[in-house]
Design a protein around this motif. Structure first.
Motif, short mmCIF file in Angstrom:
data_model
loop_
_atom_site.label_atom_id
_atom_site.label_comp_id
_atom_site.label_asym_id
_atom_site.label_seq_id
_atom_site.Cartn_x
_atom_site.Cartn_y
_atom_site.Cartn_z
N GLU A 282 80.28 -17.43 -14.38
CA GLU A 282 79.16 -16.71 -14.87
C GLU A 282 77.84 -17.18 -13.61
O GLU A 282 77.20 -16.18 -13.49
N SER A 283 78.02 -18.34 -12.82
CA SER A 283 77.09 -18.65 -11.90
C SER A 283 77.38 -17.66 -10.59
O SER A 283 76.37 -17.31 -10.00
N VAL A 284 78.49 -17.30 -10.39
CA VAL A 284 78.64 -16.18 -9.20
C VAL A 284 78.24 -14.92 -9.71
O VAL A 284 77.65 -14.42 -9.07
N PHE A 285 78.43 -14.74 -10.68
CA PHE A 285 78.03 -13.17 -11.39
C PHE A 285 76.63 -13.18 -11.18
O PHE A 285 75.98 -12.23 -10.85
N GLN A 286 75.86 -14.39 -11.56
CA GLN A 286 74.32 -14.23 -11.61
C GLN A 286 73.85 -14.19 -10.16
O GLN A 286 72.99 -13.46 -9.82
N LEU A 287 74.48 -14.93 -9.21
CA LEU A 287 74.15 -14.70 -7.77
C LEU A 287 74.46 -13.48 -7.30
O LEU A 287 73.56 -12.92 -6.56
N LEU A 288 75.76 -12.79 -7.71
CA LEU A 288 75.81 -11.30 -7.24
C LEU A 288 74.75 -10.52 -7.68
O LEU A 288 74.48 -9.58 -7.14
N SER A 289 74.35 -10.69 -8.81
CA SER A 289 73.51 -9.60 -9.58
C SER A 289 72.24 -9.77 -8.81
O SER A 289 71.17 -8.86 -8.60
#
Length: 374
Positions: free
Chosen positions: A260-267
């Motif tokens: 979730e944290s990686v997806f948030q940063l990618l977004s």
């Protein structure tokens, strides 16, 4: 001793072996290792391998607290020869023509700090009947109470005087400050067979060496690092190289919070670039030499966001996406440069934007697939 040295791993020089043994320990958080290096620039006298600690570690009575360990490695092809205290004053003993080991030690201590240890690692043993054998303890440190026995006419006293003359010292306290940082270690104190070297690799969760096929990926990797002048490594940078070369044995699986944290940063990175693209190249202002004013605020943040993504992905990051993550970083860097250039590179920016989205979607899909398997 004979068995260990004769079984020295195929393709390894002694220096490579010592580097990988010490480098594998960087993943043990209890050791406080900040970085590992070889062919160091800050100390040419003991430059084969360097370990830096942060915070400093507890040492021994000679060096109570240690910030760095420097290694000078000398592997002799013959294994039956022993060395004496006089050899430490002979340049030929270390394959030199001008300066002896003790002279190199003096130079290293003068240039360094008093919380460093200078380790001389050799495949030869100390001659059992020599004075050196009597004044070096089991950890390789000089027994200061033995060397500085307060006597001038004793065998130790005469040898101490000879060493001082050799080093051009007039004060015994100067000699004490230099010699207390020396450690003399022997090859048999390290494990040089395939089986024993694999113990270090297993402890770091690295791929072991297949002794039956003599597959040794660590030696050519060392050579490539030399070629590309990558000689200093933190835990993260060494992890990245080992991941790229698929040398971790069993990578732990990230949990859902990690995804979730990686997806948030990618977004966030995706949104920033889309926002910038939506106004490019309309935000030209007078006196800007054709450069878009809007991007002076935004584009420098691309790499900052990417670095946060990289920190999240650094470990445990699946090695199968390592190349993609490196490409993503390259695209972010180029976008920063191009968007500050002006309309003349608009086509290049458009092409990069398309490549960015394709790559981002691929990474997201791969991560999503792995997350669903959990």
């Amino acid at each position: 001793m004979a068995g260990s040295v004769s079984a020295l791993i195929k393709g390894f020089t002694f220096q490579k072996l010592i580097f990988w043994i010490e480098a594998s320990k960087i993943f043990d958080t209890k050791r406080n290792i900040k970085s590992v290096a070889f062919e160091t620039a800050d100390n040419k006298s003991f430059d084969d391998v360097k370990i830096e600690y942060e915070p400093e570690i507890v040492g021994d009575s000679n060096t109570p607290y240690v910030t760095k360990d420097y290694y000078q490695v000398k592997f002799h092809t013959t294994i039956s020869t022993q060395f004496t205290i006089d050899d430490l004053m002979n340049p030929k003993f270390i394959g030199a023509t001008r300066y002896s080991l003790l002279q190199k030690l003096k130079s290293a201590v003068t240039a360094g700090d008093r919380k460093s240890r200078y380790n001389f690692l050799t495949s030869w043993d100390i001659a059992p009947n020599d004075l050196l054998h009597k004044i070096v303890d089991e950890n390789g440190a000089v027994k200061l109470d033995k060397l500085f026995d307060g006597k001038e006419k004793s065998a130790i006293g005469k040898k101490r005087k000879q060493i001082m003359n050799h080093l051009e010292l007039s004060d015994e306290e100067e000699l004490r400050e230099i010699i207390k940082l020396l450690r003399i270690k022997r090859a048999k104190d390290y494990h040089l067979t395939y089986e024993e070297f694999n113990v270090y690799l297993k402890a770091a969760k690295l791929r072991t060496i297949d002794s039956s096929h003599h597959e040794n990926p660590y030696s050519p990797l060392y050579d490539r690092m030399v070629e590309f002048k990558k000689t200093v490594f933190t835990k993260d940078s060494l992890q990245a190289i080992l991941l790229q070369n698929n040398l971790f044995e069993d990578m732990p699986s990230p949990d859902s919070k990690w995804y979730e944290s990686v997806f948030q940063l990618l977004s966030k990175l995706e949104l920033m670039i889309e926002n910038d693209m939506s106004v490019y190249p309309t935000s030209i202002y007078p006196g800007s030499n054709g450069k878009p004013k809007h991007f002076y605020v935004q584009t420098t943040d691309y790499i900052d966001i990417y670095n946060k993504i990289e920190q999240k992905m650094a470990f445990p990051f699946p090695h199968y996406l390592y190349k993609e993550s490196e490409t993503l970083k390259s695209i972010c860097t180029k976008l920063c440069a191009y968007m500050l250039t002006g309309p003349s590179v608009s086509k290049a920016i458009g092409d990069l934007y398309i490549e960015f989205h394709q790559l981002l979607n691929y990474i997201k899909a791969e991560l999503t697939g792995k997350k669903q398997i959990m």
